[in-house]
Design an enzyme around this catalytic site. Structure first.
Site, PDB file in Angstrom:
ATOM      1  CB  ILE A  11      -2.906  27.976   5.945  1.00 21.54           C
ATOM      2  CG1 ILE A  11      -3.104  26.480   5.736  1.00 21.54           C
ATOM      3  CG2 ILE A  11      -2.668  28.700   4.616  1.00 21.54           C
ATOM      4  CD1 ILE A  11      -4.396  26.110   5.038  1.00 21.54           C
ATOM      5  CG  ASN A  24      -8.160  33.050  -9.362  1.00 13.62           C
ATOM      6  OD1 ASN A  24      -7.711  32.674 -10.436  1.00 13.62           O
ATOM      7  ND2 ASN A  24      -7.528  33.919  -8.593  1.00 13.62           N
ATOM      8  N   GLY A  32      -5.916  37.361  -0.481  1.00  9.71           N
ATOM      9  CA  GLY A  32      -6.305  36.442   0.593  1.00  9.71           C
ATOM     10  C   GLY A  32      -5.275  35.358   0.837  1.00  9.71           C
ATOM     11  CB  VAL A  33      -5.667  31.849   1.981  1.00  6.04           C
ATOM     12  CG1 VAL A  33      -6.545  31.177   0.954  1.00  6.04           C
ATOM     13  CG2 VAL A  33      -4.737  30.839   2.624  1.00  6.04           C
ATOM     14  CG  ASP A  34      -4.342  32.346  -4.763  1.00  2.00           C
ATOM     15  OD1 ASP A  34      -3.328  31.629  -4.796  1.00  2.00           O
ATOM     16  OD2 ASP A  34      -5.018  32.631  -5.775  1.00  2.00           O
ATOM     17  CB  THR A 123     -15.445  31.846   4.348  1.00  2.78           C
ATOM     18  OG1 THR A 123     -14.075  31.817   4.801  1.00  2.78           O
ATOM     19  CG2 THR A 123     -16.017  30.448   4.351  1.00  2.78           C
ATOM     20  CE1 TYR A 126     -13.470  34.254  -6.044  1.00  2.00           C
ATOM     21  CE2 TYR A 126     -13.445  31.875  -5.849  1.00  2.00           C
ATOM     22  CZ  TYR A 126     -13.058  33.028  -6.512  1.00  2.00           C
ATOM     23  OH  TYR A 126     -12.279  32.946  -7.642  1.00  2.00           O
TER      24      TYR A 126
HETATM   25  N1  AR6 Z   1      -3.954  31.417   6.374  1.00  2.00           N
HETATM   26  C1  AR6 Z   1      -5.169  30.850   6.533  1.00  2.00           C
HETATM   27  N2  AR6 Z   1      -6.305  31.432   6.119  1.00  2.00           N
HETATM   28  C2  AR6 Z   1      -6.216  32.643   5.530  1.00  2.00           C
HETATM   29  C3  AR6 Z   1      -4.990  33.311   5.321  1.00  2.00           C
HETATM   30  C4  AR6 Z   1      -3.809  32.636   5.772  1.00  2.00           C
HETATM   31  N3  AR6 Z   1      -2.604  33.167   5.624  1.00  2.00           N
HETATM   32  N4  AR6 Z   1      -5.258  34.494   4.707  1.00  2.00           N
HETATM   33  C5  AR6 Z   1      -6.598  34.565   4.541  1.00  2.00           C
HETATM   34  N5  AR6 Z   1      -7.182  33.462   5.047  1.00  2.00           N
HETATM   35  P1  AR6 Z   1      -9.995  34.149   0.528  1.00  2.00           P
HETATM   36  P2  AR6 Z   1     -11.963  32.787  -1.189  1.00  2.00           P
HETATM   37  C6  AR6 Z   1      -8.606  33.082   5.109  1.00  2.00           C
HETATM   38  O1  AR6 Z   1     -10.554  35.485   0.198  1.00  2.00           O
HETATM   39  O2  AR6 Z   1     -13.081  33.413  -0.458  1.00  2.00           O
HETATM   40  C7  AR6 Z   1      -8.220  35.093  -3.877  1.00  2.00           C
HETATM   41  O3  AR6 Z   1      -7.948  36.337  -4.444  1.00  2.00           O
HETATM   42  C8  AR6 Z   1      -9.646  34.177   5.120  1.00  2.00           C
HETATM   43  O4  AR6 Z   1      -9.822  34.706   6.418  1.00  2.00           O
HETATM   44  O5  AR6 Z   1      -8.531  33.983   0.585  1.00  2.00           O
HETATM   45  O6  AR6 Z   1     -12.023  31.326  -1.508  1.00  2.00           O
HETATM   46  C9  AR6 Z   1      -8.174  33.959  -4.887  1.00  2.00           C
HETATM   47  O7  AR6 Z   1      -7.198  34.186  -5.886  1.00  2.00           O
HETATM   48  C10 AR6 Z   1     -10.882  33.423   4.652  1.00  2.00           C
HETATM   49  O8  AR6 Z   1     -11.552  32.844   5.769  1.00  2.00           O
HETATM   50  O9  AR6 Z   1     -10.527  33.010  -0.510  1.00  2.00           O
HETATM   51  C11 AR6 Z   1      -9.545  33.970  -5.457  1.00  2.00           C
HETATM   52  O10 AR6 Z   1      -9.684  34.907  -6.494  1.00  2.00           O
HETATM   53  C12 AR6 Z   1     -10.330  32.277   3.814  1.00  2.00           C
HETATM   54  O11 AR6 Z   1      -8.913  32.334   3.965  1.00  2.00           O
HETATM   55  C13 AR6 Z   1     -10.409  34.367  -4.284  1.00  2.00           C
HETATM   56  O12 AR6 Z   1      -9.567  35.105  -3.415  1.00  2.00           O
HETATM   57  C14 AR6 Z   1     -10.666  32.361   2.354  1.00  2.00           C
HETATM   58  O13 AR6 Z   1     -10.626  33.710   1.920  1.00  2.00           O
HETATM   59  C15 AR6 Z   1     -10.915  33.168  -3.525  1.00  2.00           C
HETATM   60  O14 AR6 Z   1     -11.809  33.587  -2.539  1.00  2.00           O
END
Ligand code: AR6
Length: 176
Positions: A11, A24, A32-34, A123, A126
């Site tokens: 993304i 968060n 993750g994406v963050d 997903t 969390y």
């Molecule tokens: N581009 C698009 N999607 C992505 C990318 C990317 N570069 N990297 C990961 N994903 P998550 P949550 C997807 O764990 O469950 C963080 O530490 C990944 O495959 O990023 O909402 C925050 O600070 C998954 O499908 O977010 C919070 O503490 C989706 O992004 C916590 O994680 C969401 O996974 C939030 O958890």
């Protein structure tokens, strides 16, 4: 809904009005994406998040805030906080997740941004069940877009294959 496009990938590369971050409530970054968004955009994003923290405190689950996108090609980042699966009832989780999509889109409209890219909020870490989350996401954005004319393009950007395949089949169903 022809305004919705499905993409498999990262993304942080999206050239859109707003990239949505699955943040968060601290707004101070994470994995993750963050983590990917803060790395790609650089320290300007964290600076902006710290200012929001100082002015307004933590971001409640389901709400959204907007910052610069730093060095990313997107114009802005909208940070929203998804529900942690298991911390509330299943129906309350659905409602909070739908709020993430709705409030992010409302913020984009307020800022006159016409294209928005969403990750699959909640997903990853969390733990929200992926198919359930995809259904909630598709329903929330479809309802929003049918009542709004200013958002021209919405992208679901799936990083993992499982989410991509789920969205592909669910979006096919909503189109037929
Ligand atoms: N581009 C698009 N999607 C992505 C990318 C990317 N570069 N990297 C990961 N994903 P998550 P949550 C997807 O764990 O469950 C963080 O530490 C990944 O495959 O990023 O909402 C925050 O600070 C998954 O499908 O977010 C919070 O503490 C989706 O992004 C916590 O994680 C969401 O996974 C939030 O958890």
């Amino acid at each position: 809904m022809e305004k919705i496009e499905l993409i498999r990938g990262d993304i942080t590369r999206m050239e859109v009005g707003a990239v949505v971050n699955a943040a968060n409530s601290s707004l101070l970054g994470g994995g993750g994406v963050d983590g990917a968004i803060h790395r790609a955009g650089g320290p300007e994003i964290l600076e902006a998040c710290k200012q929001i923290r100082a002015a307004s405190g933590k971001c409640p689950t389901g709400q959204a805030v907007i910052t610069t996108a730093g060095k990313m090609p997107a114009q802005r980042v909208i940070h929203t906080v998804g529900p942690i699966w298991g911390q509330q009832s299943e129906t309350e989780s659905d409602r909070l997740l739908a709020n993430c999509y709705r409030n992010s889109l409302a913020l984009a409209v307020q800022h006159k941004l016409t294209s928005v890219a969403f990750p699959n909020i909640s997903t990853g870490v969390y733990g929200f069940p992926k198919e359930r989350a995809a259904k909630v996401a598709i329903r929330a954005v479809t309802e929003f877009l049918s009542a709004d004319n200013s958002i021209k393009q919405l992208y679901f950007v799936c990083f993992d294959e499982e989410n991509f395949n789920l969205y592909e089949s669910l979006l096919l169903k909503t189109n037929n």
